[in-house]
Design a protein around this motif. Sequence first.
Motif, short mmCIF file in Angstrom:
data_model
loop_
_atom_site.label_atom_id
_atom_site.label_comp_id
_atom_site.label_asym_id
_atom_site.label_seq_id
_atom_site.Cartn_x
_atom_site.Cartn_y
_atom_site.Cartn_z
N PHE A 91 0.82 -1.20 0.00
CA PHE A 91 0.00 0.00 0.00
C PHE A 91 0.86 1.25 0.00
N GLU A 92 0.28 2.35 -0.48
CA GLU A 92 1.02 3.60 -0.63
C GLU A 92 1.03 4.47 0.62
N ASN A 93 0.10 4.21 1.55
CA ASN A 93 0.05 4.99 2.78
C ASN A 93 -0.72 4.23 3.86
N GLN A 94 -0.69 4.78 5.05
CA GLN A 94 -1.31 4.15 6.21
C GLN A 94 -2.82 4.02 6.04
N ALA A 95 -3.47 5.04 5.52
CA ALA A 95 -4.93 5.00 5.35
C ALA A 95 -5.35 3.88 4.38
N SER A 96 -4.62 3.73 3.29
CA SER A 96 -4.92 2.66 2.32
C SER A 96 -4.75 1.29 2.95
N ALA A 97 -3.71 1.13 3.75
CA ALA A 97 -3.46 -0.15 4.41
C ALA A 97 -4.57 -0.47 5.41
N ARG A 98 -4.98 0.52 6.18
CA ARG A 98 -6.07 0.30 7.16
C ARG A 98 -7.37 -0.06 6.44
N HIS A 99 -7.68 0.68 5.40
CA HIS A 99 -8.92 0.44 4.65
C HIS A 99 -8.93 -0.99 4.07
N ALA A 100 -7.81 -1.40 3.51
CA ALA A 100 -7.72 -2.74 2.91
C ALA A 100 -7.87 -3.83 3.97
N TRP A 101 -7.26 -3.61 5.14
CA TRP A 101 -7.38 -4.61 6.21
C TRP A 101 -8.83 -4.73 6.66
N GLN A 102 -9.48 -3.59 6.86
CA GLN A 102 -10.86 -3.60 7.35
C GLN A 102 -11.82 -4.19 6.33
N GLY A 103 -11.54 -4.00 5.06
CA GLY A 103 -12.42 -4.52 4.02
C GLY A 103 -12.25 -5.99 3.74
N GLN A 104 -11.03 -6.42 3.48
CA GLN A 104 -10.78 -7.80 3.07
C GLN A 104 -9.53 -8.40 3.71
N ARG A 105 -9.11 -7.86 4.84
CA ARG A 105 -7.88 -8.30 5.49
C ARG A 105 -6.69 -8.14 4.54
N GLY A 106 -6.73 -7.06 3.76
CA GLY A 106 -5.65 -6.76 2.84
C GLY A 106 -4.35 -6.51 3.58
N GLY A 107 -3.26 -6.98 3.02
CA GLY A 107 -1.96 -6.85 3.65
C GLY A 107 -1.68 -7.93 4.68
N ARG A 108 -2.54 -8.91 4.73
CA ARG A 108 -2.43 -10.01 5.70
C ARG A 108 -1.10 -10.75 5.52
N LEU A 109 -0.40 -10.94 6.62
CA LEU A 109 0.80 -11.75 6.66
C LEU A 109 0.45 -12.96 7.52
#
Length: 145
Positions: A91-109
């Motif tokens: 992700f390009e910034n903190q807000a994008s990362a948070r939004h992706a996690w909340q929506g579909q667990r984006g950025g999941r490790l």
Amino acid sequence: MHRRVYLAAVGTAVSAGLAGCSSAISTGGSDPCSGEDCHIGMNRTEFLPDVYEISVGETVVWKNTSEADHTVTAYDNGIPAAADFFATGGFENQASARHAWQGQRGGRLGPRETFEHTFEVPGTYEYFCIPHERAEMDGKIVVSE
């Protein structure tokens, strides 16, 4: 005889109650990573170690050494001005990362997965795990010349 049955039952109940509470690698507070496999490990709510020092141009490898899902997400205001933002999921910034996690667990490790980032600018980099931020799962990378 009744005492042995009681103690066996209590021991079984305690063991069952604690199952899944520890990380996959029992670290006893020590670093679960060393060498080429990874530099920073993760237990249920901690990066291990939580502060890591490197030189400019070095790559850091994080490895999820627990059974929980995590993220590695830089704080927008916690990295040097000229530095690239970093986060699992790209992700390009903190807000994008948070939004992706909340929506579909984006950025999941997931367990046993790794993430790496090369640090090109000296300074202190602060980062955190989105799902465990309230548990204060955060860390710092200190990059020197």
